[in-house]
Motif scaffolding. Structure first.
Motif, PDB file in Angstrom:
ATOM      1  N   GLY A 168      11.270  12.259  12.073  1.00 21.91           N
ATOM      2  CA  GLY A 168      10.139  12.992  12.612  1.00 21.91           C
ATOM      3  C   GLY A 168       8.791  12.491  12.143  1.00 21.91           C
ATOM      4  O   GLY A 168       7.762  13.005  12.573  1.00 21.91           O
ATOM      5  N   GLU A 169       8.778  11.499  11.261  1.00 25.87           N
ATOM      6  CA  GLU A 169       7.530  11.024  10.670  1.00 25.87           C
ATOM      7  C   GLU A 169       7.105   9.676  11.241  1.00 25.87           C
ATOM      8  O   GLU A 169       6.422   8.892  10.582  1.00 25.87           O
ATOM      9  CB  GLU A 169       7.663  10.954   9.150  1.00 25.87           C
ATOM     10  N   TYR A 170       7.493   9.403  12.496  1.00 25.41           N
ATOM     11  CA  TYR A 170       7.051   8.193  13.177  1.00 25.41           C
ATOM     12  C   TYR A 170       6.059   8.510  14.301  1.00 25.41           C
ATOM     13  O   TYR A 170       5.865   7.700  15.200  1.00 25.41           O
ATOM     14  CB  TYR A 170       8.252   7.440  13.751  1.00 25.41           C
ATOM     15  N   THR A 171       5.458   9.676  14.246  1.00 25.30           N
ATOM     16  CA  THR A 171       4.524  10.069  15.292  1.00 25.30           C
ATOM     17  C   THR A 171       3.201   9.339  15.142  1.00 25.30           C
ATOM     18  O   THR A 171       2.900   8.728  14.102  1.00 25.30           O
ATOM     19  CB  THR A 171       4.261  11.580  15.226  1.00 25.30           C
ATOM     20  N   ASP A 194      13.300   0.423  12.237  1.00 17.10           N
ATOM     21  CA  ASP A 194      14.156   1.600  12.217  1.00 17.10           C
ATOM     22  C   ASP A 194      14.331   2.096  13.651  1.00 17.10           C
ATOM     23  O   ASP A 194      13.353   2.470  14.307  1.00 17.10           O
ATOM     24  CB  ASP A 194      13.498   2.676  11.357  1.00 17.10           C
ATOM     25  N   PRO A 195      15.564   2.131  14.186  1.00 19.81           N
ATOM     26  CA  PRO A 195      15.767   2.599  15.561  1.00 19.81           C
ATOM     27  C   PRO A 195      15.233   4.017  15.796  1.00 19.81           C
ATOM     28  O   PRO A 195      14.862   4.358  16.916  1.00 19.81           O
ATOM     29  CB  PRO A 195      17.290   2.547  15.724  1.00 19.81           C
ATOM     30  N   ALA A 196      15.152   4.816  14.745  1.00 18.98           N
ATOM     31  CA  ALA A 196      14.645   6.181  14.898  1.00 18.98           C
ATOM     32  C   ALA A 196      13.178   6.195  15.311  1.00 18.98           C
ATOM     33  O   ALA A 196      12.686   7.195  15.844  1.00 18.98           O
ATOM     34  CB  ALA A 196      14.822   6.949  13.589  1.00 18.98           C
ATOM     35  N   HIS A 197      12.482   5.088  15.066  1.00 17.08           N
ATOM     36  CA  HIS A 197      11.073   4.994  15.434  1.00 17.08           C
ATOM     37  C   HIS A 197      10.888   5.157  16.942  1.00 17.08           C
ATOM     38  O   HIS A 197       9.850   5.627  17.406  1.00 17.08           O
ATOM     39  CB  HIS A 197      10.522   3.641  14.970  1.00 17.08           C
ATOM     40  N   PHE A 198      11.882   4.753  17.705  1.00 17.45           N
ATOM     41  CA  PHE A 198      11.755   4.739  19.158  1.00 17.45           C
ATOM     42  C   PHE A 198      12.742   5.690  19.827  1.00 17.45           C
ATOM     43  O   PHE A 198      13.094   5.527  20.982  1.00 17.45           O
ATOM     44  CB  PHE A 198      11.965   3.306  19.669  1.00 17.45           C
ATOM     45  N   ALA A 199      13.175   6.700  19.070  1.00 14.40           N
ATOM     46  CA  ALA A 199      14.184   7.618  19.589  1.00 14.40           C
ATOM     47  C   ALA A 199      13.583   8.785  20.365  1.00 14.40           C
ATOM     48  O   ALA A 199      14.279   9.466  21.112  1.00 14.40           O
ATOM     49  CB  ALA A 199      15.033   8.150  18.437  1.00 14.40           C
ATOM     50  N   ALA A 200      12.280   9.033  20.200  1.00 14.46           N
ATOM     51  CA  ALA A 200      11.653  10.176  20.856  1.00 14.46           C
ATOM     52  C   ALA A 200      11.536   9.948  22.362  1.00 14.46           C
ATOM     53  O   ALA A 200      11.652   8.816  22.847  1.00 14.46           O
ATOM     54  CB  ALA A 200      10.268  10.418  20.256  1.00 14.46           C
ATOM     55  N   ASP A 201      11.305  11.008  23.098  1.00 11.24           N
ATOM     56  CA  ASP A 201      11.086  10.941  24.544  1.00 11.24           C
ATOM     57  C   ASP A 201       9.835  10.117  24.806  1.00 11.24           C
ATOM     58  O   ASP A 201       8.727  10.552  24.501  1.00 11.24           O
ATOM     59  CB  ASP A 201      10.923  12.357  25.093  1.00 11.24           C
ATOM     60  N   ARG A 202      10.013   8.916  25.347  1.00 11.41           N
ATOM     61  CA  ARG A 202       8.864   8.025  25.475  1.00 11.41           C
ATOM     62  C   ARG A 202       7.848   8.531  26.495  1.00 11.41           C
ATOM     63  O   ARG A 202       6.657   8.227  26.375  1.00 11.41           O
ATOM     64  CB  ARG A 202       9.312   6.604  25.808  1.00 11.41           C
ATOM     65  N   PHE A 248       0.854  -1.180   0.000  1.00 13.46           N
ATOM     66  CA  PHE A 248       0.000   0.000   0.000  1.00 13.46           C
ATOM     67  C   PHE A 248       0.892   1.232   0.000  1.00 13.46           C
ATOM     68  O   PHE A 248       2.078   1.159   0.335  1.00 13.46           O
ATOM     69  CB  PHE A 248      -0.902   0.009   1.238  1.00 13.46           C
ATOM     70  N   THR A 249       0.304   2.355  -0.363  1.00 13.73           N
ATOM     71  CA  THR A 249       1.021   3.616  -0.311  1.00 13.73           C
ATOM     72  C   THR A 249       0.572   4.388   0.912  1.00 13.73           C
ATOM     73  O   THR A 249      -0.621   4.652   1.095  1.00 13.73           O
ATOM     74  CB  THR A 249       0.759   4.454  -1.579  1.00 13.73           C
ATOM     75  N   GLY A 250       1.522   4.706   1.782  1.00 12.07           N
ATOM     76  CA  GLY A 250       1.211   5.416   3.007  1.00 12.07           C
ATOM     77  C   GLY A 250       0.949   6.889   2.777  1.00 12.07           C
ATOM     78  O   GLY A 250       1.010   7.400   1.648  1.00 12.07           O
ATOM     79  N   ALA A 251       0.679   7.602   3.861  1.00 12.51           N
ATOM     80  CA  ALA A 251       0.263   8.999   3.783  1.00 12.51           C
ATOM     81  C   ALA A 251       1.346   9.919   3.227  1.00 12.51           C
ATOM     82  O   ALA A 251       1.041  10.981   2.691  1.00 12.51           O
ATOM     83  CB  ALA A 251      -0.151   9.482   5.170  1.00 12.51           C
ATOM     84  N   GLY A 252       2.616   9.512   3.357  1.00 14.15           N
ATOM     85  CA  GLY A 252       3.704  10.330   2.844  1.00 14.15           C
ATOM     86  C   GLY A 252       4.286   9.804   1.550  1.00 14.15           C
ATOM     87  O   GLY A 252       5.404  10.160   1.181  1.00 14.15           O
ATOM     88  N   GLY A 253       3.542   8.921   0.862  1.00 12.89           N
ATOM     89  CA  GLY A 253       4.059   8.291  -0.347  1.00 12.89           C
ATOM     90  C   GLY A 253       4.963   7.112  -0.049  1.00 12.89           C
ATOM     91  O   GLY A 253       5.566   6.531  -0.958  1.00 12.89           O
ATOM     92  N   ASN A 254       5.079   6.734   1.221  1.00 13.14           N
ATOM     93  CA  ASN A 254       5.928   5.625   1.640  1.00 13.14           C
ATOM     94  C   ASN A 254       5.270   4.290   1.314  1.00 13.14           C
ATOM     95  O   ASN A 254       4.048   4.140   1.393  1.00 13.14           O
ATOM     96  CB  ASN A 254       6.206   5.704   3.148  1.00 13.14           C
ATOM     97  N   VAL A 262      -0.325  -5.790   7.586  1.00 14.87           N
ATOM     98  CA  VAL A 262       0.588  -4.800   7.016  1.00 14.87           C
ATOM     99  C   VAL A 262       1.745  -4.501   7.965  1.00 14.87           C
ATOM    100  O   VAL A 262       1.583  -4.511   9.185  1.00 14.87           O
ATOM    101  CB  VAL A 262      -0.187  -3.504   6.667  1.00 14.87           C
ATOM    102  N   ASP A 263       2.922  -4.263   7.397  1.00 13.88           N
ATOM    103  CA  ASP A 263       4.065  -3.775   8.168  1.00 13.88           C
ATOM    104  C   ASP A 263       3.922  -2.270   8.352  1.00 13.88           C
ATOM    105  O   ASP A 263       3.780  -1.529   7.374  1.00 13.88           O
ATOM    106  CB  ASP A 263       5.388  -4.043   7.426  1.00 13.88           C
ATOM    107  N   ALA A 264       3.957  -1.803   9.588  1.00 11.65           N
ATOM    108  CA  ALA A 264       3.906  -0.367   9.847  1.00 11.65           C
ATOM    109  C   ALA A 264       5.144   0.322   9.274  1.00 11.65           C
ATOM    110  O   ALA A 264       6.179  -0.316   9.041  1.00 11.65           O
ATOM    111  CB  ALA A 264       3.824  -0.111  11.353  1.00 11.65           C
ATOM    112  N   ARG A 265       5.035   1.610   9.047  1.00 14.71           N
ATOM    113  CA  ARG A 265       6.201   2.366   8.563  1.00 14.71           C
ATOM    114  C   ARG A 265       7.380   2.156   9.518  1.00 14.71           C
ATOM    115  O   ARG A 265       7.228   2.138  10.745  1.00 14.71           O
ATOM    116  CB  ARG A 265       5.882   3.852   8.423  1.00 14.71           C
ATOM    117  N   GLY A 266       8.547   1.951   8.937  1.00 13.44           N
ATOM    118  CA  GLY A 266       9.738   1.728   9.740  1.00 13.44           C
ATOM    119  C   GLY A 266       9.866   0.336  10.300  1.00 13.44           C
ATOM    120  O   GLY A 266      10.780   0.069  11.095  1.00 13.44           O
ATOM    121  N   HIS A 267       8.990  -0.585   9.908  1.00 15.41           N
ATOM    122  CA  HIS A 267       9.013  -1.957  10.406  1.00 15.41           C
ATOM    123  C   HIS A 267       9.029  -2.945   9.236  1.00 15.41           C
ATOM    124  O   HIS A 267       8.493  -2.653   8.161  1.00 15.41           O
ATOM    125  CB  HIS A 267       7.786  -2.254  11.261  1.00 15.41           C
ATOM    126  N   GLY A 268       9.603  -4.100   9.481  1.00 12.80           N
ATOM    127  CA  GLY A 268       9.575  -5.173   8.489  1.00 12.80           C
ATOM    128  C   GLY A 268      10.110  -4.725   7.150  1.00 12.80           C
ATOM    129  O   GLY A 268      11.193  -4.141   7.045  1.00 12.80           O
TER     130      GLY A 268
END
Length: 297
Positions: A80-83, A199-207, A15-21, A66-72
């Motif tokens: 910044g687009e893993y919110t 993607d490790p960046a997926h979990f880099a934000a202040d949890r 599928f095509t995600g919201a950002g064209g991903n 489906v694999d979420a963005r940044g997964h699989g």
């Protein structure tokens, strides 16, 4: 003429995600049957739903995992687009491309996005199954997940080493004699080491800030939910407590609830048959039993 796949065959798609991903997925069942969309938890992949997807297809549903963005095998995107907002936008895009109003089944991270999406978009889905997720999560359980996901930044020397890490994280679960099944959750990089398939960046934000925002969004969304909802909790979960269930029920009075004995946070892996049974019974109660897929009684 190309062979027509059996309706009970699971085939890769995207599928095509919201950002064209690009979002990698597996689909199976009659596209004209009632739809079910499976959304995995953080750090997992679409393959965590393997048996659930097969059982739903056998019961007569059209099922997409489906694999979420940044997964699989899905695209990694800007950090910044893993919110939560991007995850909800991806979900909306997937449903639009599927067509109709599928039932959403979301575990942990996937459940958060599904609940928030259904609250904001009342015509998005026909039903919602939340898998061990509620607006308020137990800090100890969340911390344990966080420690596991950040424990091996340099990867593993082998799949067996990764399997030992999983076994230490889930000591209540019998260890699989052949760890090769973990291959779908790992990436082999050029340095010869295996890394988790996210993607490790997926979990880099202040949890802590992310959890507070998630709670606020989920509670606001829950007050708007009118579709049928089932919460499936692992009775031994250290992430969702009975108090958390009670709070969610106060916001969704028609909430149905299944408490699976012998299961922790990862219910589908701990007690797959019990989880699948609760999910299928809920869908059948709400929508009737669709015709079984070809090749199944």
């Amino acid at each position: 003429m190309a062979a027509i796949p059996r309706l009970d065959t699971i085939v890769p798609c995207s599928f095509t995600g919201a950002g064209g991903n690009r979002l990698a997925a597996d689909a199976g069942g009659d596209p004209g049957a009632p739809g079910v969309l499976l959304l995995h938890g953080g750090g997992q992949t679409r393959h965590s739903w393997g048996q659930a997807q097969r059982d739903l297809i056998a019961a007569g549903y059209h099922v997409v995992s489906v694999d979420a963005r940044g997964h699989g095998e899905s695209d990694w995107v800007d950090a910044g687009e893993y919110t939560l907002a991007w995850q909800v936008a991806d979900l909306r895009a997937i449903v639009r491309q599927m067509g109709g109003r599928p039932a959403l089944v979301g575990a942990s991270m996937g459940g958060v996005a599904a609940l928030v999406a259904c609250g904001r978009l009342p015509d998005l889905a026909s039903a919602l199954v939340l898998v061990d997720v509620a607006p308020r999560l137990e800090p100890e359980g969340v911390d344990q997940i966080h420690r596991f996901m950040h424990a091996n930044p340099d990867g593993f020397a082998s799949i067996d080493e990764a399997a030992r890490a999983v076994a230490a994280y889930t000591p209540h679960r019998p260890r699989q004699p052949n760890p090769d099944g973990l291959r779908k959750n790992l990436r082999l990089r050029a340095n010869g080491r295996w890394y988790w398939h996210w993607d490790p960046a997926h979990f880099a934000a202040d949890r802590h800030a992310a959890l507070a925002h998630m709670t606020e969004c989920m509670l606001e969304a829950a007050d708007r939910i009118a579709i049928p909802v089932l919460l499936v909790r692992g009775r031994q979960s250290d992430v969702v407590s009975e108090a958390g269930v009670a709070e969610l029920r106060a916001h969704i009075p028609h909430l149905e609830y299944a408490d699976i004995d012998g299961a922790g946070h990862m219910i589908a892996g701990d007690k797959n048959d019990a989880f699948n049974g609760a999910m299928l019974q809920f869908l059948e109660r709400r929508f009737g039993a669709p015709a079984p897929a070809a090749g199944h009684p």
